[in-house]
Structure formats: C-alpha cells, structure tokens
Scaffold this active site. Structure first.
Site, PDB file in Angstrom:
ATOM      1  N   CYS A 111       1.078  -0.572   0.121  1.00  0.00           N
ATOM      2  CA  CYS A 111      -0.065   0.117   0.157  1.00  0.00           C
ATOM      3  C   CYS A 111       1.059   1.145  -0.580  1.00  0.00           C
ATOM      4  CB  CYS A 111      -0.814  -0.020   1.662  1.00  0.00           C
ATOM      5  SG  CYS A 111      -2.825   0.836   0.726  1.00  0.00           S
ATOM      6  N   HIS A 215      -3.822  -5.009   0.421  1.00  0.00           N
ATOM      7  CA  HIS A 215      -3.223  -5.060   1.830  1.00  0.00           C
ATOM      8  C   HIS A 215      -3.309  -7.030   1.820  1.00  0.00           C
ATOM      9  CE1 HIS A 215      -2.230  -1.331   3.819  1.00  0.00           C
ATOM     10  NE2 HIS A 215      -3.581  -1.474   3.079  1.00  0.00           N
ATOM     11  N   GLU A 217      -2.135  -8.848   3.848  1.00  0.00           N
ATOM     12  CA  GLU A 217      -1.682  -8.727   5.131  1.00  0.00           C
ATOM     13  C   GLU A 217      -2.472  -9.476   6.169  1.00  0.00           C
ATOM     14  OE1 GLU A 217      -1.387  -6.418   4.441  1.00  0.00           O
ATOM     15  OE2 GLU A 217      -2.349  -4.896   5.543  1.00  0.00           O
TER      16      GLU A 217
END
Ligand SMILES: [Mn+2]
Length: 246
Positions: A111, A215, A217
């Site tokens: 990001c 994202h 994660e």
C-alpha cells in the site's frame, strides 16, 4: 542455531492521546508473519545513522501501509484532498528502502509501501484518486480489511503471476486513496484495477522487490490461502538471502 527468518516491519507514529503515543502498524502484518514462520520485528522511525543496523538485523523488510506520502518528495504541491503525511517517516523509509535494496535484502512494499517505493526511485503519485483519476472505482472500501471489494487483472507474463500460481485475475481488498501516477523507471506494472489504477509492480531485473497496492496481510490473516502463499514465498526468499549473508 535458530534460523527462523527475521522480517522488519516499518511503522508509523501514532498519537492516541496526551498520555499515549508511539510506533504503530496494524497487527495483521505480524499475524501474517507468525502464520508463515517468520519473526516480525517492528522498526520505529529512527535517526538516519541507524538504517544500516536495522538492515543488518533483518533478513527482509516489509514496508507497511500508513498515511500519505508528502508530495514534496515527488516535486508537487499538496492537493487540497491530501490526507495527513509525515515527512520524518517518508525520509527515513526512502533511505531504509534504498539501503535494503542495495544490500540485496528482499522487500515487500504494501500500500503506502508501494507508493514509497515508486517515489524513492523517481515516480510520482496521484494524491487523491476520487478527485484526480478519470472514472475512478471505489478504492477506500467501507467494509472490513479482511474482505475483498474490487477485481484486479494480473499480467500473466510476470513473476508476480507466477507467485500467485499463474493467476490472471483475483479479487482484492482496497484501502487507499493515493496511487502510482508516473511509474518509476526500471519497474513494471503487473496488476491493474478495472479503472486502470496500478495495483502491483515488480522490478524489471531485481526479483527481490515486490510492491502491492492492496493489503495481502489482512487477507492472509483472515484466512486467504493465496495471500498466505504470497507471504510464505516472501519469507522463504528472506530465509535464503539470510543464509547467504550470515
Ligand atoms: Mn484498489
């Protein structure tokens, strides 16, 4: 000796109230590293002279999400729609990123991390997609981080597609209002949103650099096996580079 790879994760500075302030990064970064066999080490914004030591300590670094990039770093005045930026974080992360890449450490730029990567190597950013981009789709989703909201098209002839098992499209989450405008020289855009926004980049030569606008994660922490695989590949690459340099 324990060879569990050590992965640095950059952090922002957050002030919660007059009694509480300090480094901040969303817990999904460390959760994804726990899930894929790595030791996360959070890296506070530090004086420049500590950057080399940070890099020595880490087998790889994740440049995490966060606030906007100060547009002075790409030679533009701030748009009225820009959101808070932190010149100290930008300055330190640009330095740390260039040094990590020069040292041959794998970097995963997520990001804001992707945006810092682009600016560090001479690219520019759209400061606010909703007001600057032609026919933008929604990139700042109003649903949980771990849920997907828009599709991306992935360039098949890319390392990035290989990392995702040869996928040419997938659904991703989206929590950004800035994006790459001019891509830095030496890099290649390898994933695009339906409105043409660049969603992932790789380096033309260096296979230790990946940038992702969404994202992974948070998807990985929420159970997405493809994104966990992406983290596993990154951790394996860090583990190999750590063995070589130790
Ligand atoms: Mn997006």
């Amino acid at each position: 000796m324990d060879r569990t790879p050590v992965i640095g994760v950059t952090t922002g500075f957050a002030k919660r109230n007059d009694l509480s302030q300090g480094p901040y990064v969303h817990q999904d970064y460390e959760q994804s590293l726990f899930l894929t066999g790595a030791v996360p080490v959070l890296l506070p914004i530090a004086p420049d002279e500590l950057a080399d030591r940070y890099i020595d300590l880490c087998d790889g670094i994740i440049f995490s999400g966060g606030g906007d990039v100060d547009p002075r770093f790409f030679g533009e005045p701030p748009s009225p729609y820009i959101e808070p930026f932190d010149i100290e974080r930008d300055r330190f992360e640009i330095l740390l990123m260039k040094k990590a890449i020069d040292a041959g450490k794998p970097v995963l730029c997520i990001c804001r991390g992707l945006q810092v990567l682009n600016v560090a190597y001479g690219g520019t950013l759209v400061q606010d997609l909703a007001t600057e981009w032609e026919n933008p789709i929604l990139h700042d989703q109003k649903i949980a981080r771990g849920k997907t909201s828009h599709g991306v098209r992935i360039i098949l002839d890319s390392r990035f597609s290989q990392l995702l098992g040869g996928r040419d499209s997938l659904y991703v989450n989206s929590l950004h209002h800035q994006a790459i405008k001019k891509l830095a020289p030496g890099f290649r855009a390898v994933a695009f949103a339906p409105d043409g926004v660049i969603e992932a980049v790789e380096h033309e030569q260096n296979d230790r650099i990946i940038g992702i606008q969404w994202h992974p994660e948070s998807l990985a922490a929420a159970g997405d096996s493809l994104m966990r695989g992406l983290f596993r590949s990154f951790v394996a690459q860090c583990s190999l580079s750590g063995e070589k340099t130790r």
